[in-house]
Write an enzyme that holds these catalytic residues in place. Sequence first.
Site, PDB file in Angstrom:
ATOM      1  N   MET A 181       0.855  -1.191   0.000  1.00 23.85           N
ATOM      2  CA  MET A 181       0.000   0.000   0.000  1.00 23.85           C
ATOM      3  C   MET A 181       0.883   1.230   0.000  1.00 23.85           C
ATOM      4  SD  MET A 181      -1.771   0.039   3.759  1.00 23.85           S
ATOM      5  CE  MET A 181      -0.898  -0.184   5.280  1.00 23.85           C
TER       6      MET A 181
ATOM      7  N   TYR B 265       4.274   3.395  12.479  1.00 23.87           N
ATOM      8  CA  TYR B 265       3.497   3.220  11.251  1.00 23.87           C
ATOM      9  C   TYR B 265       2.089   2.691  11.489  1.00 23.87           C
ATOM     10  CZ  TYR B 265       5.695  -1.550  11.026  1.00 23.87           C
ATOM     11  OH  TYR B 265       6.152  -2.811  11.264  1.00 23.87           O
ATOM     12  N   GLU B 266       1.282   2.796  10.407  1.00 24.77           N
ATOM     13  CA  GLU B 266      -0.164   2.537  10.441  1.00 24.77           C
ATOM     14  C   GLU B 266      -0.876   3.472  11.408  1.00 24.77           C
ATOM     15  OE1 GLU B 266      -1.068   0.953   8.035  1.00 24.77           O
ATOM     16  OE2 GLU B 266       0.858   0.051   7.584  1.00 24.77           O
ATOM     17  N   GLY B 267      -0.388   4.704  11.505  1.00 19.89           N
ATOM     18  CA  GLY B 267      -0.923   5.674  12.445  1.00 19.89           C
ATOM     19  C   GLY B 267      -0.140   5.606  13.733  1.00 19.89           C
TER      20      GLY B 267
END
Length: 567
Positions: free
Chosen positions: A161, A428-430
């Site tokens: 992604m 990561y991923e927020g």
Amino acid sequence: MPYRAPVAEFEFLLSHVVGYDRVTATEAHAEATPDMVHALLTEAGRICEEVLAPLNRAGDMTPARLENGVVRTSPGYADGYRAMAEAGMTAVSADPEYGGLGLPQTVTTCVNDMAGAACLALQMNPLMTQGQIEALENHATDGIKALYLPKLISGEWCGTMNLTEPQAGSDVGALSTKAEPAGDGTYRITGQKIYISWGDNDFTGNVVHLVLARLPDAPKGTKGISLFLVPKLIPEADGTPGVANSLKVVSLEHKLGLHGSPTCVMQYDGATGWLIGEENRGMAAMFTMMNNARLGVAVHGVSIADAATQAAVAYATDRTQGKPLVEGGTGTILDHADVRRMLMEMKAETFAARAMALDLAVSIDLGHAGDAAQAARAAVLTPIAKAYGTETGIKLANIGIQVHGGMGFIEETGVAQYLRDVRVSAIYEGTNGIQAMDLVGRKMMDGGAAIHALIDAVEAEAEAHEMGAPVAAMAGALRAATEDMLGRDLNDRFGGAVPYLMGFARVMGALYHLRAATAGDTAGDRMRTALARFYIARLLPEAHGLFAQARAGAADLYDLSADELAA
């Protein structure tokens, strides 16, 4: 030390702590019986122990590299990936219509936990693909599904992604990558993306990118973002990889850890792409992948917590130093009270974080089966599990170094790698701060209904346990902190969001330990009761201070000016 896959621990958690039987009671997963799960986890555990774990050090010492535009992966990674793919470990929950096993997300979570503990850098590859598979299953056209899903599910191809750009990190709405309609149903994608995990490799036949980009005249911000599928090689109608697309890896990031995982700067120069979902609705499709990844990243923290704990216990069991102060001591550092404190904390925290990840996975599975209350519960647990899981991994990797003493600071022992590898998981991923802001912001937009429902359940269950009085009392403190949050403006909530989340996690962890201590599993009763008492007596009280911090708001955070901070 060799890695040991904790298959029996997963089976205990599924049976006695997280209520996996509710998942197998659904029509969709009636065949995912304990016997089937045991067979799958046993084989996956064997692969993790025998194939993946020996690759962990090799990836750290011999990182992925970019050579004449081609990413060369670490020694043995191709064989490790192939072993996972052939065993179905890369797509446990994917749709059987396209070749997946169709098992619950809960089972995928167990498999990912083991694979991450064995070799986290390599496990990140199938994690990205799992998220892409779910996004395509939910948002792609039938034609895209038929062409791409079988290849992704089999492991012949892998997925990524692409969100972040140099000027657009957490503020995804600031991205500038462009998508121009080509007039034939495809789009031309132009722009640069950074921090793309496994953006390329030399062992799959194709790499499929999901890319956020903006169409001409699209609204500003996140409301004007669309999602596109952009393959490295444009497939022929029969799925054979065809001509190279107009994209390339510009460089690989030089990272603190995860050296075996190539993190790429990707350049798209009019690359051919296909729209996934609706125009300007790309964030909805991407969030399917991101929420999958948030559970996966929570599990990364658990994986490293487990690996670090196993290494610390093994070292402490063998290391002779000092005179024992306890009768009948072992003669090793296990005799020392402070070493015992660290090891007990490592085991208790690993259990709680793993239980939370599996609890979340069960709620996701039940939500997918149509249970709206469980879907709401999963939404609340997602930011908590991601933040608590990753912070636990970081903390326990650090404690593991401490248990090893000076040897922990020496790279040859391998335990420093755990800390370097897991550190990014809080980012990561927020980031974990963003997870906490989500919890006190978006997840309270219902007036706190879903959070209060969760607190009600914790309080009622704790009150029924002999050891549960402190847990019930702390659930009450969580309720009071929640009410306080609901009465504040948004920035005040944000000022106390992280301690609020971590206090919430403390309460949930105590609940899982209560369940374990009273499960009636006689072989492990003594150990689980001891861990529960340790957690409730020594770790749960931290929530008092965390809730006090949560109530402090944000005003004092601005007491120093920018110039004073820089002084």
